[in-house]
Design a protein around this motif. Structure first.
Motif, mmCIF file in Angstrom:
data_model
loop_
_atom_site.group_PDB
_atom_site.id
_atom_site.type_symbol
_atom_site.label_atom_id
_atom_site.label_comp_id
_atom_site.label_asym_id
_atom_site.label_seq_id
_atom_site.Cartn_x
_atom_site.Cartn_y
_atom_site.Cartn_z
ATOM 1 N N LEU A 282 0.826 -1.208 0.000
ATOM 2 C CA LEU A 282 0.000 0.000 0.000
ATOM 3 C C LEU A 282 0.863 1.261 0.000
ATOM 4 C CD1 LEU A 282 -2.818 -0.994 2.521
ATOM 5 C CD2 LEU A 282 -2.840 -1.114 0.024
ATOM 6 N N SER A 283 2.023 1.188 0.655
ATOM 7 C CA SER A 283 2.933 2.344 0.646
ATOM 8 C C SER A 283 3.427 2.627 -0.772
ATOM 9 C CB SER A 283 4.115 2.091 1.586
ATOM 10 O OG SER A 283 3.678 1.914 2.915
ATOM 11 N N TYR A 284 3.745 1.575 -1.519
ATOM 12 C CA TYR A 284 4.167 1.799 -2.897
ATOM 13 C C TYR A 284 3.019 2.351 -3.733
ATOM 14 C CZ TYR A 284 5.912 1.066 -7.593
ATOM 15 O OH TYR A 284 6.296 1.266 -8.896
ATOM 16 N N MET A 285 1.796 1.922 -3.466
ATOM 17 C CA MET A 285 0.640 2.449 -4.188
ATOM 18 C C MET A 285 0.567 3.967 -4.055
ATOM 19 S SD MET A 285 -3.380 1.700 -3.349
ATOM 20 C CE MET A 285 -3.217 2.586 -1.780
ATOM 21 N N ILE A 286 0.853 4.484 -2.856
ATOM 22 C CA ILE A 286 0.835 5.935 -2.647
ATOM 23 C C ILE A 286 2.090 6.587 -3.237
ATOM 24 C CG2 ILE A 286 0.733 7.735 -0.884
ATOM 25 C CD1 ILE A 286 -0.695 5.695 0.916
ATOM 26 N N SER A 287 3.236 5.942 -3.058
ATOM 27 C CA SER A 287 4.489 6.520 -3.563
ATOM 28 C C SER A 287 4.520 6.573 -5.084
ATOM 29 C CB SER A 287 5.676 5.700 -3.052
ATOM 30 O OG SER A 287 5.755 5.717 -1.649
ATOM 31 N N ALA A 288 3.840 5.647 -5.745
ATOM 32 C CA ALA A 288 3.847 5.620 -7.213
ATOM 33 C C ALA A 288 3.289 6.916 -7.781
ATOM 34 C CB ALA A 288 3.057 4.420 -7.717
ATOM 35 N N VAL A 289 2.264 7.457 -7.151
ATOM 36 C CA VAL A 289 1.684 8.720 -7.628
ATOM 37 C C VAL A 289 2.684 9.860 -7.450
ATOM 38 C CG1 VAL A 289 -0.287 10.276 -7.437
ATOM 39 C CG2 VAL A 289 -0.587 7.834 -6.985
ATOM 40 N N ALA A 290 3.389 9.867 -6.319
ATOM 41 C CA ALA A 290 4.403 10.902 -6.087
ATOM 42 C C ALA A 290 5.564 10.763 -7.066
ATOM 43 C CB ALA A 290 4.904 10.823 -4.649
ATOM 44 N N LEU A 291 5.968 9.532 -7.360
ATOM 45 C CA LEU A 291 7.044 9.316 -8.326
ATOM 46 C C LEU A 291 6.641 9.812 -9.705
ATOM 47 C CD1 LEU A 291 8.174 5.722 -7.261
ATOM 48 C CD2 LEU A 291 9.481 7.829 -6.998
ATOM 49 N N PHE A 292 5.411 9.534 -10.102
ATOM 50 C CA PHE A 292 4.935 9.999 -11.410
ATOM 51 C C PHE A 292 4.846 11.520 -11.441
ATOM 52 C CE2 PHE A 292 1.486 11.204 -14.279
ATOM 53 C CZ PHE A 292 1.895 10.604 -15.452
ATOM 54 N N ASP A 293 4.373 12.132 -10.355
ATOM 55 C CA ASP A 293 4.277 13.586 -10.299
ATOM 56 C C ASP A 293 5.661 14.226 -10.367
ATOM 57 O OD1 ASP A 293 2.826 16.081 -9.852
ATOM 58 O OD2 ASP A 293 3.792 16.067 -7.895
ATOM 59 N N GLU A 294 6.636 13.634 -9.687
ATOM 60 C CA GLU A 294 7.998 14.167 -9.736
ATOM 61 C C GLU A 294 8.598 14.038 -11.130
ATOM 62 O OE1 GLU A 294 12.312 13.408 -7.502
ATOM 63 O OE2 GLU A 294 10.466 12.407 -6.797
ATOM 64 N N TYR A 295 8.315 12.920 -11.805
ATOM 65 C CA TYR A 295 8.836 12.732 -13.160
ATOM 66 C C TYR A 295 8.248 13.756 -14.123
ATOM 67 C CZ TYR A 295 9.349 10.640 -17.777
ATOM 68 O OH TYR A 295 9.604 10.430 -19.098
#
Length: 591
Positions: A282-295
């Protein structure tokens, strides 16, 4: 090309260039209309016939290798047998569809690009080249595409499957999955997929207007100032089309974000399985959105980082985290060493970027470094043939049957090993291809496949530096790598190796085995087999003319016909200023 300065000069440059550009574009598309259908038919029918014709053999052999392999555990093997029919049935469908798209793309863009290449710098008789370039060469290129696909389906695919069914080493463990982890992973993926799809697609839609406006602004500025993609003549048509079709590129970016969001969601389930934790998934599920936003922020030159939460999704004692951390520390240390080296030493000449888009595309592919490898194989092949370390039977067997490990594996492995020895002796930070050309991980094109090849070679070079080979040991290595096996230490008994150090001999055997494995993987890349076969034919004819071997009449006649066609194409390309078609020299000096 000199960039105009001032508004009036820029405006006049734009107005005067438009008629010239439109005429070239019209001529290029006219050739594409005439040549394109022929190219599509060749690529589509040729590739489809090979893919469909070999599909039954691929289907049966894949199942046989999966069933008899010991590299896969029982649970994973049962699941693979049940789910394999789906990808195997989709394989010919995707192959046929891909062949159609490749044929259309190559048949349309190759003539257009060749037309603009014909008016570049250093091309004589530009008028005739504008009409002739991109016609016969495009058809020959389509035939080469079919040839490479055939080599991949006939040889590379079966080679991959054979590796799967090979025996495992003593320190290897079969790959398997734990059934107790699967329910947790499926539940995380079930939750993560809809959440990531909604969030990532929302971020992409929110930033799509910014992407549209910033893209138009940058392209229009380059158009007026003849800068960026508009600086080179050959890039102008594609840069001009980019302005018109930029909204489609934005829509494609949103669609790609939507499709990639599914991958992020499924990857959350994989993280949950790897970490054996529902919370980490679940932590990766949330972090994935932040990673995409940073990219996307980096891509659009917006603020750094992301305002979205980014929780940790790896345990602190995870081996993978340590590995990545070690890799980052290694890269940082290597970068510092490189900067320190160039500060106090005169830098060697590095591989320069090409000026045209065709050469740039070739430079960014792993195939480009093969120019040096094949030229080195040609030179060392002559030496080994004269010394009797290669025989006529080896050459004839490879030409007629396409088999021969001594030629296709051992010869390139020796060439790379010789390069590693020279690089280690000169204390090079990379691979010293010639006296003034050094290839490092800083001037090497950024590509995963290239890094996959370069990284192990740099490690092997450092190992060779520590071994400190003598000249007698180097000469003996050439014989051992071509004539002896290197599977176990006893294979080098009574071989005349100058050193009696058993540890040193074992290390050299391990390096040779590693190099042969790297060459074996490189030989599966489309195009490698075709170019190596051309090299072997040239060596065969030279050996016959020198009287070193007495080739049979049928093989000699067939090889002469193939070599004659290759030389005619090479001479034509040299006259046009394009260099040899088979890429044996590539502008790289060989020592």
């Amino acid at each position: 090309m000199q960039v105009p300065v001032g508004f009036l000069a820029k405006l006049w440059s734009l107005v005067s260039f438009l008629p010239f550009f439109l005429l070239l574009l019209l001529l290029g598309f006219t050739k594409a209309v005439l040549i394109g259908p022929v190219v599509v038919i060749i690529v589509f029918l040729g590739d489809s016939a090979v893919i469909v014709g070999l599909w039954p053999a691929h289907f049966i052999w894949t199942y046989c290798c999966v069933l008899k392999t010991k590299r896969i555990g029982p649970v994973l093997k049962i699941l693979a047998v049940q789910f394999l029919p789906l990808p195997l049935v989709l394989l010919p469908v995707l192959g046929i569809l891909g062949s159609l798209l490749v044929g259309i793309g190559y048949g349309v863009f190759a003539p257009v690009m060749a037309t603009f290449e014909a008016v570049g710098e250093g091309v004589a008789d530009k008028l005739s080249h504008c009409f002739l370039d991109g016609t016969a060469s495009t058809i020959r290129g389509a035939c080469m595409v079919v040839h490479d696909v055939t080599d991949f389906c006939f040889h590379s695919y079966f080679s991959f499957m054979d590796d799967l069914s090979e025996k495992m080493g003593d320190d290897e463990k079969p790959l398997d999955i734990k059934l107790t982890y699967l329910p947790r992973s499926f539940l995380v993926a079930l939750v993560a997929v809809p959440v990531d799809v909604l969030m990532i697609t929302g971020v992409a839609l929110w930033k799509s207007p910014c992407m549209l406006l910033k893209g138009w602004q940058r392209l229009c500025e380059d158009l007026v100032g003849r800068e960026g993609p508009f600086l080179e003549t050959v890039c102008v048509p594609f840069a001009g089309l980019a302005i018109i079709l930029w909204p489609l590129a934005v829509i494609g970016g949103v669609i790609a974000s939507f499709l990639s969001s599914f991958i992020f969601g499924f990857h959350a389930g994989l993280i949950s399985y790897q970490e054996a934790s529902f919370q980490m998934g679940l932590s990766y599920m949330i972090s994935a959105v932040a990673l995409f936003d940073e990219y996307t922020n980096d891509l659009l030159y917006l603020r750094e980082g992301s305002c979205l939460p980014r929780p940790k999704y790896r345990k602190a004692d995870s081996p993978k985290v340590e590995t990545n951390r070690d890799k980052e520390e290694y890269n940082t240390a290597a970068e510092s060493a490189e900067k320190q080296h160039h500060r106090y030493h005169k830098p060697r000449r590095v591989l320069q970027r090409s000026k045209t888009i065709m050469e740039t595309i070739q430079r960014l592919r792993p195939i480009q470094i093969w120019d040096w490898l094949f030229r080195s194989c040609e030179i060392n092949g002559r030496i080994l043939l004269s010394e009797g370390l290669m025989s006529c039977e080896d050459i004839e067997q490879f030409i007629t049957k396409g088999k021969g490990k001594k030629l296709s594996i051992k010869l390139p492995a020796w060439c790379i090993l010789h390069c590693l020895i020279r690089s280690a002796k000169h204390d090079s930070h990379g691979l010293l291809i010639s006296d003034n050309v050094e290839v490092t991980n800083f001037n090497w094109p950024r590509d995963r496949v290239i890094d996959w090849v370069l990284g192990p070679l740099l490690v092997l070079k450092e190992q060779m530096k520590k071994l400190e080979l003598t000249e007698d040991e180097e000469l003996c290595l050439r014989k051992l790598i071509m004539t002896n096996e290197n599977e176990k230490p006893s294979d080098w008994d009574d071989c005349g190796f100058p050193s009696s150090d058993s540890v040193k001999r074992a290390q050299l055997q391990a390096i040779i085995r590693r190099l042969q494995g790297i060459v074996g993987n490189m030989s599966r890349i489309p195009g490698f087999r075709r170019r190596f076969l051309n090299l072997t034919r040239a060596l065969y004819l030279e050996a016959i003319e020198a009287g070193a071997i007495d080739g049979t009449r049928d093989i000699k006649r067939r090889v002469k016909e193939d070599i004659t066609s290759e030389k005619l194409q090479d001479n034509k390309d040299v006259v046009e200023g394009k260099g040899p078609s088979n890429g044996t020299s590539g502008g790289i000096d060989i020592v």
